[in-house]
Structures are given as C-alpha cells and as structure tokens.
Design an enzyme around this catalytic site. Structure first.
Site, mmCIF file in Angstrom:
data_model
loop_
_atom_site.group_PDB
_atom_site.id
_atom_site.type_symbol
_atom_site.label_atom_id
_atom_site.label_comp_id
_atom_site.label_asym_id
_atom_site.label_seq_id
_atom_site.Cartn_x
_atom_site.Cartn_y
_atom_site.Cartn_z
ATOM 1 N N SER A 19 0.672 -1.174 -0.016
ATOM 2 C CA SER A 19 0.193 -0.216 0.184
ATOM 3 C C SER A 19 0.760 1.238 -0.125
ATOM 4 O O SER A 19 0.323 2.321 -0.070
ATOM 5 C CB SER A 19 -0.807 0.168 1.368
ATOM 6 N N PHE B 267 -10.651 -13.296 -2.851
ATOM 7 C CA PHE B 267 -10.106 -14.216 -2.374
ATOM 8 C C PHE B 267 -10.866 -14.908 -1.605
ATOM 9 O O PHE B 267 -10.827 -14.801 -0.656
ATOM 10 C CB PHE B 267 -8.710 -13.605 -1.775
ATOM 11 N N TYR C 274 -10.856 2.102 5.619
ATOM 12 C CA TYR C 274 -9.767 1.943 4.627
ATOM 13 C C TYR C 274 -10.152 0.713 3.752
ATOM 14 O O TYR C 274 -10.383 -0.292 3.833
ATOM 15 C CB TYR C 274 -8.306 1.466 5.369
ATOM 16 N N SER C 275 -10.069 1.155 2.249
ATOM 17 C CA SER C 275 -10.372 0.490 1.295
ATOM 18 C C SER C 275 -9.581 0.560 0.042
ATOM 19 O O SER C 275 -9.043 1.521 -0.486
ATOM 20 C CB SER C 275 -11.993 0.562 0.952
ATOM 21 N N ASN C 276 -8.872 -0.745 -0.513
ATOM 22 C CA ASN C 276 -8.155 -0.566 -1.658
ATOM 23 C C ASN C 276 -8.886 -0.210 -2.909
ATOM 24 O O ASN C 276 -8.101 0.174 -3.691
ATOM 25 C CB ASN C 276 -7.497 -2.196 -2.003
ATOM 26 N N GLY D 259 2.671 -1.144 4.051
ATOM 27 C CA GLY D 259 2.056 -1.962 3.029
ATOM 28 C C GLY D 259 2.206 -3.449 3.549
ATOM 29 O O GLY D 259 3.276 -3.823 3.946
#
Length: 440
Positions: A110, A171, A215-217, A358
């Site tokens: 990250s 996943f 928090y979100s990718n 990250g």
C-alpha cells in the site's frame, strides 16, 4: 489452526469493523504512543528528536533481535540528515540460507497509494482534476447515479468514500478458513475495472464523507482509473514517468511479470497458521494490487521518495498541504489513524512522522519520515501474519512484534527515547492489504 477458529476471527472482524492487529511486518511501532520522560518527548521545530545522530551499533543490535525473535529476514535503512545507516539480518531463503541484503527489491504494498496520490495531486495542480468534484463527473459509467455524485475524488484518496474493499471477493476462500485462493490466483490477471466492480458491489461501509473513514483498496484502483481518464495514459505508466522517475528512483517499478525484478528475498506467508509451514509467494501476479499496492522498491528508494515529497519536489506546497489534511480512518480495528491523501501521520515520543505502510502475501513494509525529511526509517520483512490467534479470535502478539517496535523507536527517536521506561506498548494500526483483517 482450525477452520472454526478462523471463522471466529472473521466474526470478530465483522463486529468490530477490523480486527486489532497490524500487518505482517510485525505489528508494533512502539514509537507511536510510548510513554516516555519529558526529555525523550521533546521535539525540535522540525518535528524530530533532539537526540540526533545514528547509533549504528545499537541499530545493528535491534535489527538482529528481530531475526532472533523469529523473523526470517529484515532489511532497514535509517537516515538522519546527512548520515545514513542500513542493515539486514536473517535469510532471504529458508532452504538455502541465502542471507538478506539491505539493497534487496521488495514488494511494498500500500505504499503504492502515496505514489498514486502524488500523481493525482499533480493533475489537481494542472487543473485537470478537482479534489472536491464527484467521481461520477470523471467515471460516470463506473460509478453512476447518486453514488457517483456523492463520492468525491478527495473521499477516494482519504478513504471516506466508504466503498467496500475488493480483497474478500477476490480471494473468497479466505472467508471459509482456507488459503486456497492465494494459490488459485497466483498467476491470474485482474483488470482494474474488475477489481473496482468487486469493491463497488460490496456493501458500503458507511455514508460517503462520513468519519471515521474506512480503509479500502478499491479507492486507489478507482484513483488509477481516474488518472487514465484525465491523462489518456495507462496509470502505471503515468506514475512511473511523473512520480518514480521525477523522484530519481532507480529500483522502483510496477513489475511487468509475476517475478520481482532485481535481487530479492522470498516472501513467506503464514496466514495466522492456516499456511503451515509458511509458503513462498514471491512469484505472484500483482494485478490484484494494481494502483492500490503493486509497486516494488528498495528501502533506499523509499526514503528518497518520501524526502522528495515532503520537501516539495514532487508536488507544490498547496498540494502537499492538501495531502497532509487528515481525517480519522479506521484501520485494523484498534482505533482510527490520521490519514491524509495517500499518507498518514504518526505522533512518536520525539515528534510527528509522515509515511505509509504496506503488506502483500509474504512481505510487509513501513516507511516514516519527519516533516522536513531529515529523520527517516524504511524497513521490510519477508514473513507475514506469523502471529497466533487465541480462542477469542484475538491476535496474540509475537516477540517479533516487540523486537520490531524497539528497532523502530530507536531508528526514529534515538537512544534517549528508546532507553526510556514505558508504561504501555500499543499497536499502530497499519493499512492492511490482505485478509483476514480487510474482510468486513
């Protein structure tokens, strides 16, 4: 560890938002909130400890202690103005016993988000992007309707969009207490639009703009697609040309193949006991990370990057000020962190530091710099999620965590703070790129 116990973890995450744990790099950055004597807490006007200089012998000792505590390999670089210390301890390959080296190329997860945020802010400076414009203005087909009008570019970059994370649907076996998806997806290519779609289809974590953020990718996959839309250039290519090369980084890139380019360690994933013995995932198609987490770098390059950023060499003063406007963002369940636009702040006993962390399968990284870029720490480890989970679904801290905390505190604050007697040793919540903590 049984599947039942893993489901307990997922249940805990669901109730709390995120489990109180840190990335596989270890978990404890004692420098964040350690109680220390007043002398140790005194900071200079630039935000760094008055205990200047680098105790190379002590740094070497604390780094070795991380390996002795059970970490396979760790590499670290510490800078104090014109001085630089770097070291490595342990092995890059548990079978051949090949040693780790300080200059190894490492998946930094990250930390990619800071690079992408810088690229977006460059376009803000050019007038091509408005931070407070709705993302639907730029990506109407991807984020249509009311949602596209309520979520702004700023909300993507500071994680207040409340768009769900794509990690769990990408996943899915992890929801069942199995690491099968890690192997199934090793060579799979995800497209950015596919990842964005997975996150947008997930349940929102709150109302757009609400704090604390979550928090979100997915936010940074969308930021990459935004860059492509306004520049007409592939986002990874744009970041490479306008951020990585501008910063003068020689060993930082978005890998074109599943293999890490250059000398590197293996990457050992434990998944809290689900993968036993730990499995090497250093060869992996990082399309699942993309503009949210695919970059590889070295500890030296990371320190160079954050120093250049904080000294105004990559974005102007106005854009850097926007990046440093923080909001509370929930990461790892233990409480909110102060997150800006692709960068967050940590208040250590010796002052404030800016940076990011990250984690990917088998590798974790942390990079922190004083506001003036004088005092810096970047380190990476090659084994992740090595902690155990108790019967209540809580992470049991490992001796590795405490050893990393001691090294980080010494690196950031020097001997005065590191030797101070402390009354508590809390976690710094660090952005997680992989389940189970990313699963809601």
């Amino acid at each position: 560890m049984t599947s039942l116990r893993f489901r307990t973890v997922l249940s805990t995450v669901g109730r709390a938002g995120r489990l109180a744990l840190a990335t596989g790099m270890g978990a404890v950055l004692a420098a964040a909130t350690l109680t220390a004597p007043a002398a140790a807490r005194t900071a200079s006007p630039t935000g760094t400890s008055q205990d200047g200089g680098l105790d190379r012998q002590a740094l070497r000792k604390t780094l070795d202690a991380v390996h002795e505590a059970g970490m396979y390999g760790i590499y670290s670089q510490v800078r104090d103005q014109g001085q630089t210390w770097q070291g490595a301890s342990g092995v890059a390959d548990v079978d051949t016993r090949r040693p780790v080296r300080p200059d190894m190329v490492h998946r930094v997860g990250s930390i990619t988000k800071t690079f992408v945020s810088v690229a977006v802010l460059q376009q803000v400076a050019r007038g091509a992007i408005d931070l407070d414009a709705p993302i639907g203005r730029y990506l109407p087909d991807l984020v249509p309707g009311d949602r596209g009008q309520r979520i702004t570019v700023r909300m993507l970059l500071n994680h207040t969009s409340h768009i769900g994370d794509y990690i769990a649907p990408a996943f899915p076996s992890l929801l069942e207490g199995s690491g099968k998806s890690l192997d199934d997806n090793r060579f799979r290519t995800f497209t950015p639009k596919e990842l964005a779609g997975l996150g947008l289809a997930a349940a929102p974590t709150g109302e757009p703009g609400a704090t604390p953020g979550s928090y979100s990718n997915t936010n940074y996959i969308l930021a990459g697609l935004l860059l492509e839309k306004v520049t007409g250039t592939d986002a990874e290519r744009y970041v490479t040309r306008n951020v990585i090369r501008k910063a003068g980084l020689r060993h930082t890139s978005f890998p074109r193949t599943p293999v890490i380019p250059g000398p590197h360690s293996k990457a050992y994933e434990s998944l809290y006991g689900l993968v036993d013995p730990p499995r090497d995932y250093s060869v992996y198609n990082m399309s699942w990370g993309g503009t949210a987490g695919a970059i590889v770098s070295t500890m030296d390059d990371l320190n160079r990057f954050y120093r250049a950023l904080l000294r105004g060499e990559l974005v102007g003063a106005a854009q850097l000020a926007e990046m440093q406007k923080t909001v509370p963002v929930v990461v790892a369940g233990g409480g909110p962190i102060d997150y800006g636009l692709g960068i967050y702040s940590v208040d250590a006993p010796c002052g404030r530091f800016w940076g990011h962390s990250g984690g990917v399968f088998g590798m974790s990284t942390e990079s922190l710099s004083s506001p003036d870029g004088n005092r810096q720490l970047s380190y990476g480890v090659n084994r992740t999620k090595y902690q155990q989970i108790d019967e209540n679904g809580q992470i049991v801290l490992s001796p590795i965590d405490y050893a990393i905390g001691a090294h980080a505190l010494l690196a950031l604050c020097g001997n005065t703070a590191a030797q101070a007697r402390t009354s508590r040793l809390p976690l710094i919540p660090l952005p997680l790129d992989v389940p189970p903590a990313a699963i809601r």
